[in-house]
Design an enzyme around this catalytic site. Structure first.
Site, short mmCIF file in Angstrom:
data_model
loop_
_atom_site.label_atom_id
_atom_site.label_comp_id
_atom_site.label_asym_id
_atom_site.label_seq_id
_atom_site.Cartn_x
_atom_site.Cartn_y
_atom_site.Cartn_z
N LYS A 16 0.83 -1.22 0.00
CA LYS A 16 0.00 0.00 0.00
C LYS A 16 0.86 1.27 0.00
O LYS A 16 0.61 2.19 -0.77
CB LYS A 16 -0.93 0.01 1.24
CG LYS A 16 -1.90 -1.17 1.27
CD LYS A 16 -2.71 -1.20 2.54
CE LYS A 16 -1.94 -1.57 3.78
NZ LYS A 16 -1.44 -2.96 3.82
N GLY A 40 2.99 -0.85 8.86
CA GLY A 40 4.35 -0.51 8.42
C GLY A 40 4.28 -0.40 6.91
O GLY A 40 4.14 -1.40 6.23
N HIS A 41 4.31 0.81 6.40
CA HIS A 41 4.16 1.05 4.96
C HIS A 41 5.50 1.49 4.38
O HIS A 41 6.03 2.54 4.74
CB HIS A 41 3.07 2.10 4.70
CG HIS A 41 1.71 1.64 5.11
ND1 HIS A 41 0.57 2.40 4.97
CD2 HIS A 41 1.30 0.46 5.66
CE1 HIS A 41 -0.47 1.71 5.42
NE2 HIS A 41 -0.05 0.54 5.84
N GLN A 222 -3.44 -2.30 7.22
CA GLN A 222 -3.76 -3.73 7.33
C GLN A 222 -4.44 -4.20 6.03
O GLN A 222 -4.14 -3.65 4.99
CB GLN A 222 -4.66 -4.01 8.55
CG GLN A 222 -3.94 -3.88 9.89
CD GLN A 222 -3.80 -2.44 10.37
OE1 GLN A 222 -4.77 -1.74 10.49
NE2 GLN A 222 -2.59 -2.01 10.65
N SER A 330 4.89 -9.04 -8.60
CA SER A 330 4.88 -10.00 -9.70
C SER A 330 6.31 -10.48 -9.96
O SER A 330 6.52 -11.63 -10.35
CB SER A 330 4.37 -9.36 -10.98
OG SER A 330 3.48 -8.33 -10.71
N ASP A 331 7.27 -9.59 -9.74
CA ASP A 331 8.69 -9.92 -9.98
C ASP A 331 9.16 -11.06 -9.06
O ASP A 331 10.03 -11.84 -9.44
CB ASP A 331 9.57 -8.68 -9.74
CG ASP A 331 9.35 -8.08 -8.36
OD1 ASP A 331 8.19 -7.78 -8.02
OD2 ASP A 331 10.33 -7.94 -7.60
N SER A 408 2.86 -3.90 -10.23
CA SER A 408 4.11 -3.46 -9.60
C SER A 408 5.15 -4.55 -9.80
O SER A 408 4.89 -5.73 -9.55
CB SER A 408 3.86 -3.20 -8.12
OG SER A 408 5.05 -2.85 -7.46
P1 GDP Z 1 2.18 -2.18 3.08
O1 GDP Z 1 2.05 -2.42 4.55
O2 GDP Z 1 0.98 -2.65 2.32
O3 GDP Z 1 2.55 -0.77 2.74
O4 GDP Z 1 3.39 -3.12 2.60
P2 GDP Z 1 4.81 -3.30 3.34
O5 GDP Z 1 5.62 -2.08 3.08
O6 GDP Z 1 4.63 -3.74 4.73
O7 GDP Z 1 5.37 -4.56 2.58
C1 GDP Z 1 5.53 -4.58 1.21
C2 GDP Z 1 7.01 -4.87 0.92
O8 GDP Z 1 7.15 -5.19 -0.45
C3 GDP Z 1 7.90 -3.67 1.13
O9 GDP Z 1 9.18 -4.11 1.51
C4 GDP Z 1 7.95 -3.02 -0.24
O10 GDP Z 1 9.12 -2.25 -0.44
C5 GDP Z 1 7.95 -4.23 -1.13
N1 GDP Z 1 7.29 -4.07 -2.44
C6 GDP Z 1 6.19 -3.36 -2.79
N2 GDP Z 1 5.87 -3.59 -4.07
C7 GDP Z 1 6.77 -4.47 -4.54
C8 GDP Z 1 6.97 -5.13 -5.80
O11 GDP Z 1 6.21 -4.98 -6.75
N3 GDP Z 1 8.04 -6.00 -5.90
C9 GDP Z 1 8.89 -6.22 -4.86
N4 GDP Z 1 9.89 -7.07 -5.04
N5 GDP Z 1 8.74 -5.63 -3.68
C10 GDP Z 1 7.69 -4.77 -3.51
P1 IMO Z 2 0.06 -2.93 7.24
O1 IMO Z 2 -0.72 -1.64 7.24
C1 IMO Z 2 0.32 -7.13 8.39
C2 IMO Z 2 -1.56 -8.27 12.15
C3 IMO Z 2 -0.68 -8.73 13.30
C4 IMO Z 2 -1.60 -9.69 14.01
C5 IMO Z 2 -2.96 -9.02 13.87
C6 IMO Z 2 -3.35 -8.17 15.06
O2 IMO Z 2 1.53 -2.74 7.25
O3 IMO Z 2 -0.42 -3.82 6.15
P2 IMO Z 2 -2.54 -5.86 16.10
O4 IMO Z 2 -1.18 -5.27 16.29
O5 IMO Z 2 -3.43 -5.06 15.22
O6 IMO Z 2 -3.18 -6.21 17.41
O7 IMO Z 2 -2.29 -7.27 15.37
O8 IMO Z 2 -2.86 -8.19 12.71
N1 IMO Z 2 -1.25 -6.95 11.60
C7 IMO Z 2 -0.67 -6.75 10.40
N2 IMO Z 2 -0.19 -7.65 9.51
N3 IMO Z 2 0.34 -5.81 8.10
C8 IMO Z 2 -0.16 -4.91 8.96
O9 IMO Z 2 -0.29 -3.60 8.67
C9 IMO Z 2 -0.66 -5.36 10.20
N4 IMO Z 2 -1.20 -4.76 11.28
C10 IMO Z 2 -1.56 -5.74 12.13
O10 IMO Z 2 0.48 -9.35 12.82
O11 IMO Z 2 -1.66 -10.91 13.28
MG MG Z 3 3.12 -3.35 6.11
#
Ligand code: GDP
Ligand code: IMO
Ligand code: MG
Length: 419
Positions: A16, A40-41, A222, A330-331, A408
């Protein structure tokens, strides 16, 4: 003008942050509507990686407003750390970031309660990020919370002490060791920093901006399978992660919602406990984890990996009213010979595409796809993608009835194909 929403269709971490950053230039405002520092984005550009927990993913773009909406729960200590880690001058961030006065605060005792609660569950624990999310939302719903607007009142410390004392009495019953002082110092420093920001009833601001023709992107945290109502309960988070959450979490009415962008990985991951029918507990799962660097952006925990689950994707599309799909990572599947996707389940001996009440006894039925190989991260045009990947995309579009408009192909801003 309407507000668009971008949200996750799986168990979070769909990418995201990356995609919000990529499409922010089309918007005037990016607004977070639920969750908190459990999120964690990740964003990558100019060879740098940033991880945001509370701050909307539009923050690095000039001249864009970012709003932390009323539906979010905020830990001031995390907020402070995050502001300091942005590498941007504080006065610039203060100009770009607005916090809803109605957002609830995560108190230091909420973090302790979260940990005590999880410990007491033993093997049945949720696998929470232990950021105090559940206890903070519990206080909100039971009408016991402290809100961001309260930090501006003269008796804030007294009210903080009352809330803390009430919870300490509960924690005593858990027989759980803790160190409150460890959290409190940073927390109060964070409160001081927050007080320098624009704290307001942001529902007025957002609706006024829409009336003026400005464009808002609501950024989910999430994913749909972690939604408190529609996810794999009780292994979920404590907020509505679905599109309806953007209305309650920002004060934007349903008739002012435009596009709903649903984001998903080309496979599935889950961090934390709970059912995961397509999980791969073999070396293929391990290979996906390595290739996709699947470790939590908030806790660093290894993410569980498995094949794409199409009935869940379709369910998430229905619940959210998704109008466009974005597929990430996809990569990562490059070089995997054969790829599988779950197309239905066997539940109690019967084949179904409906999600059962609990997912525990859903046996996935798979369709196999010929894989693709090679480095696809530098491909800029959809037509230049490997044919087998295009076939996979085509199948998902037909199955779900929704077009995949962004593919992506890497973590960097530039590694994005917009159709
Ligand atoms: P979010 O919580 O939905 O914002 O996603 P996270 O940042 O927690 O996890 C996604 C992970 O995948 C991060 O390390 C991004 O840098 C990485 N990522 C996002 N899009 C792509 C992609 O198309 N390919 C690869 N290899 N990594 C990606
Ligand atoms: P983003 O926004 C992935 C998971 C936790 C646990 C459950 C409940 O980065 O996609 P909490 O801390 O809310 O009590 O945890 O939800 N969880 C996530 N898993 N991405 C997240 O956020 C998450 N936020 C919470 O691992 O299973
Ligand atoms: Mg995340």
């Amino acid at each position: 003008m309407n507000s668009d929403i971008l949200l996750g269709l799986q168990w979070g971490d769909e990418g995201k942050g990356k995609i919000v950053d990529v499409i922010t230039p089309k918007y005037d405002v990016v607004a977070r509507f639920q969750g908190g520092p459990n999120a964690g984005h990740s964003l990558e550009f100019n060879d740098k990686k940033y991880v945001l927990h509370l701050i909307p993913s539009g923050i690095f773009h000039p001249n864009k407003l970012n709003v932390i909406g009323n539906g979010v729960v905020i830990d001031p200590a995390v907020f402070k750390k995050e502001i300091e880690g942005l590498g941007l001058p504080l006065d610039e961030v203060i100009k770009k970031l607005i916090i809803s006065s109605r957002a609830n605060l995560i108190l230091p005792v909420h973090r302790i309660l979260d940990a005590a609660n999880e410990k007491s569950k033993g093997a049945k624990k949720i696998g929470s990020t232990l950021r105090g999310i559940g206890p903070a939302y519990t206080d909100k719903i039971s009408r016991n919370g402290l809100r961001v607007g309260d930090i501006l009142s003269t008796n804030f410390k007294k009210r903080y002490d009352e809330h803390t004392a009430r919870h300490l009495a509960t924690i005593e019953r858990y027989n759980f060791e803790f160190d409150l002082a460890q959290y409190e110092e940073g927390w109060f420093e964070g409160v001081e920093i927050m007080a320098k920001f624009r704290i307001e009833n942001s529902e007025y601001l957002l609706n006024n901006l829409l009336d003026q023709g400005k464009k808002i992107l609501a950024e989910g945290a999430q994913g749909t399978m972690l939604d408190i109502d529609f996810g794999s309960y009780p292994f979920v988070t404590s907020s509505n992660t679905i599109s309806a959450g953007a209305c309650t979490g920002l004060g934007i009415p349903p008739k002012k919602i435009g596009e709903v962008f649903g984001i998903f990985k080309a496979y599935c991951t889950r961090v934390g406990n709970g059912p995961f029918p397509t999980e791969l507990l073999d070396s293929t799962g391990e290979d996906i984890r390595k290739a996709g660097f699947e470790f939590g952006a908030t806790t660093g925990r290894p993410r569980r990996c498995g094949w794409l689950d199409l009935p869940k994707l379709k369910y998430a599309i229905t619940i959210n009213g998704v109008t466009q799909l974005f597929m990430t990572k996809s990569d990562v599947l490059s070089g995997f010979g054969t790829i599988k996707a779950c197309t239905s389940y066997i539940v109690d001996g019967k084949e179904t595409t409906e999600l059962p009440f609990t997912f525990d006894n859903a046996e996935p039925v798979y369709k196999e796809f010929a894989g693709w190989s090679g480095d696809i991260t530098k491909i800029k045009k959809f037509d230049n993608l490997p044919e087998n990947l295009k076939d996979y995309i085509d199948y998902i579009e037909k199955y779900t009835g929704v077009p995949i408009t962004i593919v992506s192909v890497g973590p960097d801003r530039e590694e994005t194909i917009i159709r």
